[in-house]
Write a protein that holds these residues in place. Structure first.
Motif, short mmCIF file in Angstrom:
data_model
loop_
_atom_site.label_atom_id
_atom_site.label_comp_id
_atom_site.label_asym_id
_atom_site.label_seq_id
_atom_site.Cartn_x
_atom_site.Cartn_y
_atom_site.Cartn_z
N MET A 93 0.84 -1.20 0.00
CA MET A 93 0.00 0.00 0.00
C MET A 93 0.88 1.25 0.00
N PRO A 94 0.36 2.37 -0.52
CA PRO A 94 1.16 3.60 -0.52
C PRO A 94 1.56 4.02 0.89
N THR A 95 0.64 3.90 1.84
CA THR A 95 0.93 4.16 3.24
C THR A 95 0.67 2.87 4.00
N GLU A 96 1.72 2.30 4.54
CA GLU A 96 1.57 1.02 5.22
C GLU A 96 0.78 1.21 6.52
N PRO A 97 -0.31 0.46 6.69
CA PRO A 97 -1.09 0.59 7.91
C PRO A 97 -0.33 0.06 9.12
N GLU A 98 -0.72 0.57 10.27
CA GLU A 98 -0.13 0.09 11.52
C GLU A 98 -0.65 -1.32 11.80
N LEU A 99 0.25 -2.22 12.11
CA LEU A 99 -0.13 -3.58 12.46
C LEU A 99 -0.03 -3.73 13.97
N ARG A 100 -1.15 -4.04 14.58
CA ARG A 100 -1.21 -4.18 16.03
C ARG A 100 -1.33 -5.66 16.36
N PHE A 101 -0.47 -6.14 17.25
CA PHE A 101 -0.45 -7.55 17.63
C PHE A 101 -0.97 -7.68 19.06
N ARG A 102 -2.01 -8.50 19.22
CA ARG A 102 -2.67 -8.67 20.52
C ARG A 102 -2.81 -10.16 20.84
N PRO A 103 -1.81 -10.76 21.48
CA PRO A 103 -1.93 -12.17 21.85
C PRO A 103 -2.68 -12.33 23.16
N ASP A 104 -3.37 -13.45 23.30
CA ASP A 104 -4.02 -13.79 24.57
C ASP A 104 -2.96 -14.27 25.55
N ALA A 105 -3.20 -14.05 26.83
CA ALA A 105 -2.22 -14.44 27.84
C ALA A 105 -2.04 -15.95 27.91
N ASN A 106 -3.04 -16.71 27.52
CA ASN A 106 -2.98 -18.16 27.62
C ASN A 106 -2.55 -18.84 26.32
N THR A 107 -2.18 -18.08 25.33
CA THR A 107 -1.70 -18.66 24.07
C THR A 107 -0.30 -19.21 24.30
N GLY A 108 -0.02 -20.35 23.71
CA GLY A 108 1.30 -20.96 23.86
C GLY A 108 2.40 -20.13 23.21
N TYR A 109 3.59 -20.24 23.78
CA TYR A 109 4.73 -19.49 23.26
C TYR A 109 5.06 -19.89 21.82
N ALA A 110 5.00 -21.18 21.53
CA ALA A 110 5.35 -21.65 20.19
C ALA A 110 4.43 -21.06 19.13
N ARG A 111 3.14 -20.99 19.42
CA ARG A 111 2.18 -20.43 18.46
C ARG A 111 2.41 -18.92 18.28
N THR A 112 2.68 -18.23 19.39
CA THR A 112 2.96 -16.79 19.32
C THR A 112 4.23 -16.53 18.51
N ALA A 113 5.26 -17.31 18.75
CA ALA A 113 6.52 -17.15 18.00
C ALA A 113 6.32 -17.45 16.52
N GLU A 114 5.45 -18.42 16.22
CA GLU A 114 5.17 -18.76 14.82
C GLU A 114 4.49 -17.60 14.10
N VAL A 115 3.53 -16.97 14.76
CA VAL A 115 2.83 -15.82 14.14
C VAL A 115 3.77 -14.64 14.01
N LEU A 116 4.61 -14.41 15.01
CA LEU A 116 5.58 -13.31 14.92
C LEU A 116 6.58 -13.55 13.79
N GLU A 117 6.97 -14.77 13.56
CA GLU A 117 7.87 -15.09 12.45
C GLU A 117 7.18 -14.83 11.11
N THR A 118 5.89 -15.14 11.01
CA THR A 118 5.14 -14.84 9.78
C THR A 118 5.09 -13.34 9.54
N ILE A 119 4.87 -12.58 10.61
CA ILE A 119 4.83 -11.11 10.49
C ILE A 119 6.19 -10.58 10.05
N LYS A 120 7.24 -11.09 10.66
CA LYS A 120 8.59 -10.64 10.30
C LYS A 120 8.94 -10.98 8.85
N ALA A 121 8.57 -12.18 8.42
CA ALA A 121 8.88 -12.61 7.05
C ALA A 121 8.11 -11.81 6.01
N SER A 122 6.98 -11.22 6.40
CA SER A 122 6.18 -10.46 5.43
C SER A 122 6.80 -9.10 5.09
#
Length: 140
Positions: A93-122
């Motif tokens: 996009m011409p102006t990149e929107p702000e991406l806000r990440f909101r994990p639940d406190a009970n989400t596993g670390y592995a799943r959170t790290a997996e989503v963060l890696e997807t965000i980083k790779a994008s």
């Protein structure tokens, strides 16, 4: 040498005479000032006069993780491949929107790290964590 003659030895001066250099610099400065055209053109710019009633909201997208590991894009359930496609679309996009990440406190670390890696790779650059205040205190 006779006793009545004064011995005078001239030693070389080890400093540079800067007076001619300063004179040349002043002459060049005066020449540049004279040759610069005077700015006679002016442009009228209408500036805002005060605070508007409706503040402009920046573009925002929220990626949240539920306790069971479900990924949500602005509240809609998506899988990892769909998330990668949506994130890649926002980076074009011409102006990149702000991406806000909101994990639940009970989400596993592995799943959170997996989503963060997807965000980083994008290649998203406008990224932040939100609602971290709720993790300030721990329940016992």
């Amino acid at each position: 040498m006779t006793t009545g003659e004064a011995v005078t030895r001239e030693s070389p001066i080890g400093t540079i005479n800067t007076t001619p250099l300063i004179d040349v610099m002043l002459v060049l400065l005066i020449m540049f000032v004279i040759t610069i055209p005077v700015a006679t053109n002016s442009i009228q710019v209408d500036l805002p006069s005060g605070i508007t009633d409706h503040p402009v909201q920046p573009l925002q997208n929220t990626v949240s993780l539920d306790a069971d590991g479900t990924i949500r894009w602005n509240g809609d359930r998506v899988d990892k491949a769909e998330l990668a496609g949506l994130l890649h679309g926002t980076t074009r996009m011409p102006t990149e929107p702000e991406l806000r990440f909101r994990p639940d406190a009970n989400t596993g670390y592995a799943r959170t790290a997996e989503v963060l890696e997807t965000i980083k790779a994008s290649g998203v650059t406008n990224f932040g964590f939100v609602d971290n205040e709720r993790f300030r205190t721990f329940e016992q």
